[in-house]
Design a protein around this motif. Structure first.
Motif, short mmCIF file in Angstrom:
data_model
loop_
_atom_site.label_atom_id
_atom_site.label_comp_id
_atom_site.label_asym_id
_atom_site.label_seq_id
_atom_site.Cartn_x
_atom_site.Cartn_y
_atom_site.Cartn_z
N THR A 160 -13.32 2.10 9.54
CA THR A 160 -13.78 2.13 10.93
C THR A 160 -14.70 0.93 11.18
O THR A 160 -15.36 0.44 10.26
CB THR A 160 -14.54 3.44 11.24
N GLY A 161 -14.71 0.49 12.41
CA GLY A 161 -15.56 -0.64 12.80
C GLY A 161 -14.89 -1.98 12.65
O GLY A 161 -15.40 -2.99 13.12
N LYS A 162 -13.70 -2.01 11.99
CA LYS A 162 -13.00 -3.30 11.83
C LYS A 162 -12.10 -3.57 13.04
O LYS A 162 -11.52 -2.65 13.60
CB LYS A 162 -12.14 -3.28 10.56
N LYS A 163 -12.03 -4.83 13.42
CA LYS A 163 -11.16 -5.20 14.55
C LYS A 163 -9.72 -5.38 14.12
O LYS A 163 -8.78 -5.15 14.87
CB LYS A 163 -11.68 -6.50 15.19
N GLU A 164 -9.53 -5.82 12.84
CA GLU A 164 -8.18 -6.04 12.31
C GLU A 164 -8.08 -5.49 10.90
O GLU A 164 -9.03 -5.63 10.12
CB GLU A 164 -7.85 -7.54 12.29
N VAL A 165 -6.96 -4.87 10.59
CA VAL A 165 -6.75 -4.27 9.28
C VAL A 165 -5.34 -4.61 8.82
O VAL A 165 -4.41 -4.63 9.63
CB VAL A 165 -6.96 -2.74 9.36
N THR A 166 -5.17 -4.88 7.52
CA THR A 166 -3.84 -5.15 6.96
C THR A 166 -3.46 -4.03 6.00
O THR A 166 -4.27 -3.62 5.16
CB THR A 166 -3.83 -6.51 6.21
N ILE A 167 -2.24 -3.54 6.15
CA ILE A 167 -1.69 -2.54 5.23
C ILE A 167 -0.55 -3.21 4.47
O ILE A 167 0.35 -3.79 5.09
CB ILE A 167 -1.19 -1.29 5.99
N LYS A 168 -0.62 -3.17 3.14
CA LYS A 168 0.43 -3.78 2.33
C LYS A 168 1.56 -2.78 2.10
O LYS A 168 1.30 -1.58 1.92
CB LYS A 168 -0.13 -4.20 0.96
N MET A 169 2.79 -3.29 2.08
CA MET A 169 3.93 -2.49 1.67
C MET A 169 4.30 -3.03 0.31
O MET A 169 4.86 -4.12 0.18
CB MET A 169 5.06 -2.64 2.68
N SER A 170 3.89 -2.28 -0.70
CA SER A 170 3.94 -2.79 -2.07
C SER A 170 4.29 -1.66 -3.02
O SER A 170 3.74 -0.56 -2.90
CB SER A 170 2.56 -3.39 -2.39
N GLU A 171 5.19 -1.92 -3.97
CA GLU A 171 5.64 -0.90 -4.94
C GLU A 171 6.13 0.36 -4.22
O GLU A 171 5.88 1.48 -4.66
CB GLU A 171 4.53 -0.56 -5.93
N VAL A 172 6.85 0.14 -3.11
CA VAL A 172 7.43 1.22 -2.30
C VAL A 172 6.33 2.20 -1.87
O VAL A 172 6.51 3.43 -1.86
CB VAL A 172 8.59 1.93 -3.02
N MET A 173 5.16 1.65 -1.51
CA MET A 173 4.07 2.46 -0.98
C MET A 173 3.36 1.69 0.14
O MET A 173 3.42 0.45 0.17
CB MET A 173 3.04 2.76 -2.08
N PHE A 174 2.70 2.43 1.02
CA PHE A 174 1.79 1.82 1.98
C PHE A 174 0.41 1.82 1.33
O PHE A 174 -0.07 2.86 0.87
CB PHE A 174 1.75 2.62 3.29
N LYS A 175 -0.25 0.65 1.29
CA LYS A 175 -1.55 0.56 0.62
C LYS A 175 -2.57 -0.08 1.58
O LYS A 175 -2.37 -1.23 1.96
CB LYS A 175 -1.43 -0.28 -0.65
N PRO A 176 -3.64 0.64 1.94
CA PRO A 176 -3.90 2.04 1.64
C PRO A 176 -2.93 2.97 2.39
O PRO A 176 -2.46 2.61 3.47
CB PRO A 176 -5.33 2.27 2.15
N GLN A 177 -2.73 4.15 1.83
CA GLN A 177 -1.77 5.09 2.42
C GLN A 177 -2.34 5.76 3.67
O GLN A 177 -1.67 5.86 4.68
CB GLN A 177 -1.40 6.16 1.37
N ASN A 178 -3.59 6.22 3.58
CA ASN A 178 -4.22 6.93 4.70
C ASN A 178 -5.50 6.20 5.08
O ASN A 178 -6.39 6.03 4.25
CB ASN A 178 -4.54 8.38 4.31
N ILE A 179 -5.59 5.78 6.32
CA ILE A 179 -6.75 4.97 6.75
C ILE A 179 -7.37 5.54 8.02
O ILE A 179 -6.67 5.98 8.93
CB ILE A 179 -6.35 3.51 7.07
N LYS A 180 -8.70 5.50 8.05
CA LYS A 180 -9.45 5.89 9.24
C LYS A 180 -9.90 4.61 9.95
O LYS A 180 -10.49 3.73 9.32
CB LYS A 180 -10.66 6.73 8.81
#
Ligand code: CU
Length: 252
Positions: A160-180
């Motif tokens: 929380t509080g971030k203006k931009e966030v990156t989620i990686k698609m890596s090893e057939v997973m979303f990283k981080p998987q669950n984000i607030k």
């Protein structure tokens, strides 16, 4: 003495037959098209979900039956394989109060209907009662359940509080998987795998819950960006790996 062996064999066969019969799993849900997402998920607060009732032409719904969410759904969406018509209706009930707001909306392709949920809906078990109607004026009832448990947000990656966030698609997973995240955050998914991935809003394969959250096939290095302005929970998946590659955004 020579009669004992055949008798013993018959008794043994009878016993095997009895146990085979006894171990048969009883059919507890209506014999309609049960999908994988509908298997009730265990939750730490362990809500008890009754079996869903599926109307004619029912396909899927979001939130999934039996799911426990860390935040309020932005809407409840139910998908069908037939053209919906008025007066189709969705109620989102908890102790007889309807936490849906506004009209039930039939999507332009007529295959989904949705109702917005009040963003301040309390924690607890919700029963969705719906009426699906067809152009010939016939209607069929259905029902399913989901729960809200905000304490589950503790397990979410707090960005929380971030203006931009990156989620990686890596090893057939979303990283981080669950984000607030905070409302207005720009989220970018980047594929780091050689396999193609997608970002798809639930459910699979309708992808109707939050329709703008659907990407094209993303090759290695490609990305998909979306800004989230509305508070609520956003369950999503990769449609190429729908059973295992899942994620969730909690927008506050
Ligand atoms: Cu994938």
């Amino acid at each position: 003495m020579k009669n004992i062996l055949p008798v013993a064999a018959v008794l043994a066969l009878a016993a095997v037959g009895f146990f085979a019969w006894k171990n048969q799993t009883p059919q507890t849900s209506p014999p309609t098209n049960q999908t994988q997402e509908e298997t009730p998920k265990t939750s730490p607060t362990s809500f008890t979900f009754t079996n869903p009732k599926k109307s004619a032409h029912y396909e899927t719904n979001t939130p999934a039956h039996g799911s426990t969410l860390a935040g309020t759904p932005i809407n409840v969406v139910i998908d069908f394989n037939f053209d919906l018509a008025k007066p189709s209706e969705i109620k989102i009930l908890k102790e007889r109060t309807d936490y849906g707001t506004g009209e039930t909306i039939i999507d332009t392709n007529k295959l989904s209907m949705r109702r917005t949920m009040k963003s301040d809906s309390p924690d607890g078990l919700y029963t969705v009662d719906y009426k699906a109607c067809w152009p010939d004026k016939s209607c069929h009832d259905g029902t399913f359940q989901f729960a809200i448990d905000r304490s589950q947000a503790k397990t979410y990656d707090d960005q929380t509080g971030k203006k931009e966030v990156t989620i990686k698609m890596s090893e057939v997973m979303f990283k981080p998987q669950n984000i607030k995240l905070t409302r207005g955050t720009k989220v970018t998914w980047v594929n780091d795998d050689s396999a193609e991935h997608y970002v798809n809003t639930d459910s699979h394969p309708s992808h109707t819950y939050s329709p703008t959250q659907n990407s094209k096939a993303l090759k290695k290095g490609e990305s998909f960006t979306l800004t989230f302005d509305q508070a609520g929970i956003y369950p999503y998946h990769c449609s190429a790996h729908a059973s295992s590659m899942t994620g969730s955004l909690l927008i506050e």
